[in-house]
Enzyme design. Structure first.
Site, short mmCIF file in Angstrom:
data_model
loop_
_atom_site.label_atom_id
_atom_site.label_comp_id
_atom_site.label_asym_id
_atom_site.label_seq_id
_atom_site.Cartn_x
_atom_site.Cartn_y
_atom_site.Cartn_z
N GLU A 269 29.85 95.40 42.96
CA GLU A 269 29.12 96.00 41.74
C GLU A 269 29.93 96.13 40.50
O GLU A 269 30.53 97.17 40.21
CB GLU A 269 28.51 97.37 42.24
N CYS A 303 27.07 100.82 33.47
CA CYS A 303 27.31 99.34 33.79
C CYS A 303 25.94 98.74 33.34
O CYS A 303 26.02 97.58 32.86
CB CYS A 303 27.28 99.02 35.15
P1 NAD Z 1 38.01 100.08 37.16
O1 NAD Z 1 37.94 98.48 37.72
O2 NAD Z 1 39.26 100.21 36.21
O3 NAD Z 1 38.15 101.03 38.40
C1 NAD Z 1 37.07 101.02 39.44
C2 NAD Z 1 37.93 101.53 40.88
O4 NAD Z 1 38.53 100.49 41.13
C3 NAD Z 1 39.06 102.63 40.59
O5 NAD Z 1 38.79 103.52 41.76
C4 NAD Z 1 40.30 102.19 40.68
O6 NAD Z 1 41.34 102.59 41.11
C5 NAD Z 1 40.00 100.90 41.83
N1 NAD Z 1 40.79 99.59 41.54
C6 NAD Z 1 41.30 99.10 40.46
N2 NAD Z 1 41.93 98.02 40.63
C7 NAD Z 1 41.93 97.85 42.15
C8 NAD Z 1 42.53 96.92 43.09
N3 NAD Z 1 43.13 95.97 42.54
N4 NAD Z 1 42.53 97.24 44.30
C9 NAD Z 1 41.66 98.07 44.85
N5 NAD Z 1 41.21 99.02 43.70
C10 NAD Z 1 41.32 98.91 42.53
O7 NAD Z 1 36.66 100.51 36.44
P2 NAD Z 1 36.31 101.61 35.83
O8 NAD Z 1 36.88 101.95 34.29
O9 NAD Z 1 36.42 102.91 36.68
O10 NAD Z 1 34.71 101.57 35.60
C11 NAD Z 1 34.13 100.67 34.55
C12 NAD Z 1 33.75 99.39 34.89
O11 NAD Z 1 32.99 99.67 36.41
C13 NAD Z 1 32.73 98.86 34.07
O12 NAD Z 1 32.96 97.52 34.09
C14 NAD Z 1 31.36 99.04 34.66
O13 NAD Z 1 30.31 98.12 34.15
C15 NAD Z 1 31.59 98.96 36.29
N6 NAD Z 1 30.81 99.51 37.02
C16 NAD Z 1 29.57 98.83 37.56
C17 NAD Z 1 28.61 99.26 38.28
C18 NAD Z 1 27.67 98.51 39.23
O14 NAD Z 1 26.90 98.97 39.67
N7 NAD Z 1 27.60 97.05 38.69
C19 NAD Z 1 28.51 100.75 38.39
C20 NAD Z 1 29.35 101.40 37.62
C21 NAD Z 1 30.43 100.98 36.91
#
Ligand code: NAD
Length: 517
Positions: A269, A303
Site C-alpha cells: 500500500e 496517501c
Molecule cells: P516510509 O516508507 O518512510 O515508512 C513506512 C514504514 O516502512 C516505516 O515503518 C518504516 O520504518 C518502514 N521501512 C522503511 N524502509 C524499510 C525497509 N527497507 N524495510 C522494511 N521496512 C522499511 O513512509 P512514511 O513516511 O512513514 O509514510 C508516508 C508514505 O506512506 C506516503 O508515501 C504515503 O502515500 C504512504 N501511505 C500509503 C498508504 C496506502 O494505503 N496506499 C497509506 C498510508 C501511507
C-alpha cells in the site's frame, strides 16, 4: 512520571492507555517490543517529548517470532467465529478508549483531533466487519468431472503475518490488517512507524490485555519497534509468509524485492498522486469543498490527499478564484484545538521536502497562486507548521510527477474532450485515488469505464481522500497493487486449498486417463 503536555489532557490520555511510564522507556503492557536503545517520540504539535520507547534487537526479534509461531499454533485451531468473538471484545475496548487513543494519535502524529477520533472509528468499523467475516470465510464447491467425487476449496490461515505501517495512519492501517488476519487465524507481528511509536504501544497494550483475559497466548499479537532495520528482520524472514507494507514507493520497492527473493507474498500500500478532474458540468461549490479538504486535510499527509486538480478551460478561472478565496479562510494551528483546519507536518524533514517542492515548481516554470512558507512565533514553536500552497503547473513537471507529502496543490488546465483530462489523470506512475466532479452521466461513466481512470479508487462527485472500510482499499501501478480492508481483501491473509474426495470403490483418473495394472 514527568509527562510534558498537559494543556489538552494528553497526560490523562496516556494514563488511560497504560502509557504512564513511557517517558523513561519502560512499558507497562505485556508485549515484546524490545530491550534495545530508546527512541524518543516528540510531538509535531508543540515539539515536546511525549515519551521514549525501547527498540527491538535481533535477540528480541527471535523471541517475538518464537512467541508468534507458538501463538499461531493455538489460534489457528480455534473456530473462526470464536476468533471473531475475541475481535469483538477488542473492539469493545476500542470503543471505550476511543477518546484517549484519538487524542494520542492527534498529538503524536499532528492530525486534527476529529481526524484522530475518525481514525479510531475506522478501527472500530473494521473490527465490526471482521466479526461478521469470521462466519463468512467461504470457499466454493465445484462439480467434479469424475463420478462419485466431491471437489471443493477451503481457506486456511497463512501463519505469522508481518505488518509494516506508516506514520500518517499510525493505528488504522494496523487494524485493517490485524482485524482481518486475526479472524482468518493468523498471528501478527507489527512494526509501526518509528515516528509514532507510542500509538503502537497503546494499541498493543489493548490487544495484549484482551488476549490475556481470554487465556490466549500473547504471541498472537506482537509489536516490534524501531526503524527500517527492524522492518528488514521481517522482510528477510522466511518464517513470515506474508508481509503487508504501507509507506512510500521507495520503501515498497525494497520490501517487495526482499520478500520476493524468498518467494514470500507481499501486500503493498504505497504512495499516490491523486487528481480530481473538474469538468464544465461540475458543481463548483462541492468541487471547492472536496478539493480543499483533499489537499489540506491531515496537512496533505494522506496517501489519498488531492495533489492535482485537472480543470477544464471553461471553468478554470472560476474554480481558481474560489479556491484562492477558500485558502484565505484556513486556520492553521494546534490540531487539538477544534477551531483549526490544518495542523503541522510530521517533522522538519517533511518541512524541507515541502519547501523544496515550492522552489522546484517555480524553477520548472510553474506559478505560485497561494504562497506557502513556514509559520513561526507563539504556538508554532515546533517548526512544523506550514501554509497550504497552490501552484499552477503542468503535468510533465518532475515535481508534479512526484508525491510531495505536504499541502501543495497543483492546478492543471485541460481543454476539449474529457479524454484529455483522463490522459493527464493517468499520466503519472502512481495509481491510488482519483475523482471526477461532473453532473453529466456520460462523463461520469466514461471516467469509470475501461478507458477511464486507471486507479484503485475512482470516485464521482466526491474528492479523492477518505475511504470507507467496506470496499477493498489500494491502488495500481507504483502504488503497489495491494488491497486491504473490505470486500474480499481477507483472502490474501489465507492460503487456499483445493480438496477432492473419492467416495467410490474405484480410482478413476482425471482427464479420462487409463492406468491399468
Ligand atoms: P516510509 O516508507 O518512510 O515508512 C513506512 C514504514 O516502512 C516505516 O515503518 C518504516 O520504518 C518502514 N521501512 C522503511 N524502509 C524499510 C525497509 N527497507 N524495510 C522494511 N521496512 C522499511 O513512509 P512514511 O513516511 O512513514 O509514510 C508516508 C508514505 O506512506 C506516503 O508515501 C504515503 O502515500 C504512504 N501511505 C500509503 C498508504 C496506502 O494505503 N496506499 C497509506 C498510508 C501511507
Amino acid at each position: 512520571m514527568s509527562l510534558i503536555a498537559t494543556d489538552f489532557g494528553i497526560d490523562k490520555s496516556l494514563r488511560a492507555l497504560g502509557l504512564a511510564d513511557v517517558n523513561n522507556g519502560t512499558s507497562t503492557g505485556k508485549h515484546f517490543f524490545g530491550s534495545g536503545e530508546l527512541i524518543a517520540s516528540c510531538s509535531p504539535v508543540d515539539g515536546a517529548l511525549i515519551g521514549k520507547v525501547s527498540t527491538t534487537t535481533r535477540e528480541d526479534y527471535e523471541k517475538v517470532i518464537t512467541a508468534a509461531t507458538e501463538g499461531f499454533a493455538v489460534w489457528r485451531t480455534m473456530p473462526a467465529p470464536q476468533r471473531g468473538e475475541i475481535v469483538r471484545q477488542f473492539n469493545d475496548e476500542l470503543r471505550r478508549l476511543k477518546e484517549p487513543l484519538g487524542k494520542l494519535v492527534s498529538y503524536e502524529m499532528g492530525k486534527s483531533y476529529q481526524e484522530g477520533l475518525g481514525e479510531v472509528q475506522e478501527m472500530i468499523d473494521i473490527c465490526d466487519f471482521a466479526v461478521g467475516l469470521s462466519r463468512q470465510l467461504h470457499g466454493l464447491t465445484m462439480h467434479s468431472e469424475r463420478p462419485g467425487h466431491r471437489m471443493y476449496e477451503q481457506y486456511h490461515p497463512l501463519g505469522v503475518v508481518g505488518i509494516i505501517s506508516a506514520f500518517n495512519f499510525p493505528v488504522a492501517v494496523w487494524s485493517w490488517n490485524t482485524a482481518l488476519a486475526w479472524v482468518c487465524g493468523d498471528a501478527c507481528i507489527w512494526k509501526g512507524s518509528e515516528k509514532t511509536p507510542l500509538t503502537s504501544v497503546a494499541c498493543q497494550n489493548i490487544a495484549a490485555r484482551v488476549f490475556a483475559e481470554n487465556g490466549l497466548p500473547e504471541g498472537i499479537s506482537c509489536l516490534i519497534t524501531g526503524d527500517y532495520t527492524v522492518g528488514e528482520m521481517m522482510t528477510h524472514d522466511d518464517r513470515i509468509p506474508l508481509v503487508s507494507a504501507t509507506g512510500s514507493i521507495r520503501m515498497g520497492k525494497i520490501v517487495a524485492q526482499a520478500v520476493a527473493a524468498r518467494l514470500g507474498k507481499s501486500l503493498l500500500e504505497l504512495g499516490g498522486n491523486n487528481a480530481i478532474i473538474v469538468t464544465p458540468d461540475a458543481d463548483i461549490k462541492n468541487t471547492v469543498i472536496g478539493a480543499v479538504f483533499g489537499a489540506v486535510g491531515t496537512c496533505g499527509q494522506r496517501c489519498t490527499s488531492t495533489r492535482r486538480l485537472i480543470i477544464h478551460d471553461e471553468v478554470y478561472d472560476k474554480v481558481k478564484d474560489a479556491l484562492v478565496a477558500a485558502y484565505k479562510q484556513l486556520r492553521i494551528g494546534n490540531p487539538l484545538d477544534e477551531k483549526n483546519h490544518v495542523g503541522p507536518l510530521i517533522d522538519k524533514d517533511a518541512v524541507a521536502r515541502y519547501l523544496h517542492a515550492l522552489d522546484k515548481v517555480e524553477e520548472e516554470g510553474g506559478k505560485i497562486l497561494v504562497e506557502g512558507g513556514v509559520i513561526s512565533g507563539e504556538g508554532y514553536e515546533s517548526g512544523c507548521y506550514v501554509k497550504p500552497a497552490i501552484a499552477e503547473a503542468e503535468n510533465h513537471y518532475e515535481i508534479v510527477q512526484e508525491e510531495t507529502f505536504a499541502p501543495v496543490l497543483y492546478l492543471l488546465r485541460y481543454s476539449g474532450d474529457l479524454d484529455n483530462a483522463i490522459n493527464l489523470q493517468n499520466g503519472v506512475k502512481q495509481g491510488l485515488s482519483s475523482a471526477i466532479m461532473t453532473n453529466s452521466l456520460r462523463e461520469a461513466e466514461r471516467f469509470l469505464s475501461v478507458a477511464g481512470s486507471d486507479c484503485g479508487i475512482a470516485n464521482v462527485n466526491i474528492g479523492t481522500s477518505g475511504a470507507e472500510i467496506g470496499g477493498a482499499f489500494g491502488g495500481e501501478k507504483e502504488t503497489g497493487g495491494g488491497r486491504e480492508s473490505g470486500s474480499d481483501a481477507w483472502k490474501v491473509y489465507m492460503r487456499r486449498q483445493t480438496n477432492t474426495i473419492n467416495y467410490t470403490t474405484e480410482l478413476p483418473l482425471a482427464q479420462g486417463i487409463k492406468f491399468d495394472l
